[in-house]
Structure formats: C-alpha cells, structure tokens
Design a protein around this motif. Structure first.
Motif, PDB file in Angstrom:
ATOM      1  N   GLY A  31       3.586   9.326  -0.742  1.00 14.60           N
ATOM      2  CA  GLY A  31       3.907  10.527   0.016  1.00 14.60           C
ATOM      3  C   GLY A  31       2.722  11.472   0.144  1.00 14.60           C
ATOM      4  N   ARG A  32       1.936  11.585  -0.899  1.00 16.48           N
ATOM      5  CA  ARG A  32       0.772  12.481  -0.894  1.00 16.48           C
ATOM      6  C   ARG A  32      -0.431  11.870  -0.201  1.00 16.48           C
ATOM      7  NH1 ARG A  32       1.961  12.059  -6.064  1.00 16.48           N
ATOM      8  NH2 ARG A  32      -0.045  11.157  -6.583  1.00 16.48           N
ATOM      9  N   ARG A  33      -0.666  10.603  -0.434  1.00 19.76           N
ATOM     10  CA  ARG A  33      -1.924  10.004  -0.004  1.00 19.76           C
ATOM     11  C   ARG A  33      -1.842   9.214   1.293  1.00 19.76           C
ATOM     12  NH1 ARG A  33      -4.981   7.226  -4.573  1.00 19.76           N
ATOM     13  NH2 ARG A  33      -6.651   7.547  -3.072  1.00 19.76           N
ATOM     14  N   GLY A  34      -0.660   8.665   1.593  1.00 22.45           N
ATOM     15  CA  GLY A  34      -0.577   7.750   2.726  1.00 22.45           C
ATOM     16  C   GLY A  34       0.150   8.265   3.942  1.00 22.45           C
ATOM     17  N   GLY A  35       0.629   9.485   3.892  1.00 24.76           N
ATOM     18  CA  GLY A  35       1.324  10.023   5.049  1.00 24.76           C
ATOM     19  C   GLY A  35       2.798   9.689   5.048  1.00 24.76           C
ATOM     20  N   PRO A  36       3.506  10.162   6.067  1.00 20.62           N
ATOM     21  CA  PRO A  36       4.966  10.078   6.076  1.00 20.62           C
ATOM     22  C   PRO A  36       5.545   8.664   6.158  1.00 20.62           C
ATOM     23  CG  PRO A  36       4.151  10.936   8.166  1.00 20.62           C
ATOM     24  CD  PRO A  36       2.987  10.848   7.238  1.00 20.62           C
ATOM     25  N   ASP A  37       4.807   7.709   6.687  1.00 20.13           N
ATOM     26  CA  ASP A  37       5.342   6.355   6.836  1.00 20.13           C
ATOM     27  C   ASP A  37       4.853   5.379   5.770  1.00 20.13           C
ATOM     28  OD1 ASP A  37       6.828   6.996   9.116  1.00 20.13           O
ATOM     29  OD2 ASP A  37       5.074   6.734  10.397  1.00 20.13           O
ATOM     30  N   ALA A  38       4.082   5.875   4.815  1.00 20.93           N
ATOM     31  CA  ALA A  38       3.476   4.970   3.836  1.00 20.93           C
ATOM     32  C   ALA A  38       4.511   4.282   2.949  1.00 20.93           C
ATOM     33  CB  ALA A  38       2.467   5.722   2.974  1.00 20.93           C
ATOM     34  N   ARG A  39       5.517   5.022   2.527  1.00 22.73           N
ATOM     35  CA  ARG A  39       6.531   4.395   1.664  1.00 22.73           C
ATOM     36  C   ARG A  39       7.270   3.297   2.417  1.00 22.73           C
ATOM     37  NH1 ARG A  39       8.120   9.991  -1.200  1.00 22.73           N
ATOM     38  NH2 ARG A  39       6.729   9.785  -2.986  1.00 22.73           N
ATOM     39  N   ARG A  40       7.587   3.545   3.680  1.00 24.52           N
ATOM     40  CA  ARG A  40       8.248   2.526   4.508  1.00 24.52           C
ATOM     41  C   ARG A  40       7.358   1.286   4.597  1.00 24.52           C
ATOM     42  NH1 ARG A  40      10.671   5.092   8.488  1.00 24.52           N
ATOM     43  NH2 ARG A  40      12.681   4.071   8.403  1.00 24.52           N
ATOM     44  N   ALA A  41       6.082   1.481   4.814  1.00 24.36           N
ATOM     45  CA  ALA A  41       5.148   0.353   4.934  1.00 24.36           C
ATOM     46  C   ALA A  41       5.060  -0.421   3.626  1.00 24.36           C
ATOM     47  CB  ALA A  41       3.771   0.850   5.362  1.00 24.36           C
ATOM     48  N   LEU A  42       5.010   0.291   2.507  1.00 24.65           N
ATOM     49  CA  LEU A  42       4.930  -0.383   1.207  1.00 24.65           C
ATOM     50  C   LEU A  42       6.201  -1.179   0.922  1.00 24.65           C
ATOM     51  CD1 LEU A  42       3.253   2.366  -1.007  1.00 24.65           C
ATOM     52  CD2 LEU A  42       2.214   0.282  -0.108  1.00 24.65           C
ATOM     53  N   LEU A  43       7.346  -0.605   1.219  1.00 22.68           N
ATOM     54  CA  LEU A  43       8.602  -1.329   1.005  1.00 22.68           C
ATOM     55  C   LEU A  43       8.677  -2.553   1.901  1.00 22.68           C
ATOM     56  CD1 LEU A  43      10.980   1.725   0.669  1.00 22.68           C
ATOM     57  CD2 LEU A  43      10.399   0.089  -1.141  1.00 22.68           C
ATOM     58  N   GLY A  44       8.204  -2.441   3.114  1.00 25.89           N
ATOM     59  CA  GLY A  44       8.167  -3.594   4.019  1.00 25.89           C
ATOM     60  C   GLY A  44       7.261  -4.692   3.504  1.00 25.89           C
ATOM     61  N   ALA A  45       6.189  -4.303   2.843  1.00 28.39           N
ATOM     62  CA  ALA A  45       5.248  -5.284   2.301  1.00 28.39           C
ATOM     63  C   ALA A  45       5.851  -6.086   1.152  1.00 28.39           C
ATOM     64  CB  ALA A  45       3.965  -4.590   1.840  1.00 28.39           C
TER      65      ALA A  45
END
Length: 168
Positions: A31-45
């Motif tokens: 949330g702090r480092r990757g922007g608003p969509d980073a968690r979605r991208a990580l979960l998709g990975a």
C-alpha cells in the motif's frame, strides 16, 4: 521511465511469482510502496494459493484484509475462501462487511450466511446496492427477514431505510 511505485510493484510481482512466500514480506508494504493496485497485483501473482491467502488475511490489518476481500472473485479460489468472508461478516468494520458481500461472497456464501450478511448491512447502514448479486440471491426468506426488521423499526418509531422499503 517508470515511476518508483510501478517499479516497486513490478519487482514485487516478479519476486512473488518466483517464490510465493515472498508475499508475506511484500504485501504489508504494498500500500505504501506500490500504489493502489499493488496488493491486487501481488495476490494475482500467487495464482490462487488459498493457504497463503488465508495466512495473509489472518495476519493482515484491516486495509490488507479489505484488499484481499475485494479481489477474491479474481483469484480462482472456488469456495476455499468462504471462511474469510464469514470472518469479515463477524466484524464491525463496515468496509469489510461490504467487501464480504462483493462478487465472491455473493457467489459462494450459503443462503443463511448471505441473508445474515444482508441484514447486517442494513444494521450498519451499508447501502444494499453495494451487495453484489442481491437481486439474484433475493428470496422469500430474505424478504421476510427484512420485513420483520422494518416492522421492528416502525414499532420503535424509527425510520425504515429506503433501500429496504424498495425490496419488501
């Protein structure tokens, strides 16, 4: 040239793709480092690893839990994450309750749990328009429950929410 948040997200996704357990270190930072969509991208990975997703949820703060609940329907988990949705429905955090009744919860919750979740939305003043699939899942028992609740509100001299009136 990529922005720092985009670079961080791309690097984090590569790390999770190479080692799914790296998400435990990266997800809280996302949330702090990757922007608003980073968690979605990580979960998709993760490619739908239910055990890792569950452990992230259990260890997560409300923002992390919200991110997970919001993307469950995108993660190809079948019904393996229903326990997370049921947990969110037991909270008093309106954001988590609303997210629990998103597309995943609407698709996988049992009828009783779904109805109880809808009623909790009414108690918490969460607009029923936020409940995914409500028209599809609406049945006579839910109508009865909402009607009973509306009668209790009227008896107490309290207003009945408009979205409840529209459905009973």
């Amino acid at each position: 040239m990529k922005e720092p948040a985009q670079e961080w997200q791309a690097s984090a996704v590569r790390q999770v793709e190479a080692d799914p357990h790296a998400i435990h270190r990266l997800f809280p930072q996302a949330g702090r480092r990757g922007g608003p969509d980073a968690r979605r991208a990580l979960l998709g990975a993760l490619r739908g690893d239910p055990a890792v997703i569950r452990s992230l949820y259990e260890a997560g703060d409300s923002g992390e839990r919200l991110a997970i609940l919001t993307v469950l329907h995108e993660l190809d988990l079948d019904g393996t994450a229903v326990a997370l949705v049921e947990d969110a429905l037991r909270t008093n955090d309106a954001r988590l309750v609303a997210a629990a009744l998103g597309p995943y919860g609407s698709a996988w919750l049992g009828d009783h749990s779904f109805r109880q979740g809808v009623l909790k939305c009414v108690f918490m003043s969460i607009p029923l328009d936020e409940v995914a699939g409500l028209d599809r899942r609406f049945d006579a028992e839910l109508a009865r429950m909402l009607s009973d609740y509306a009668a209790e509100l009227r008896a107490a001299g309290r207003p009945v929410p408009r979205d409840v009136l529209e459905r009973i």
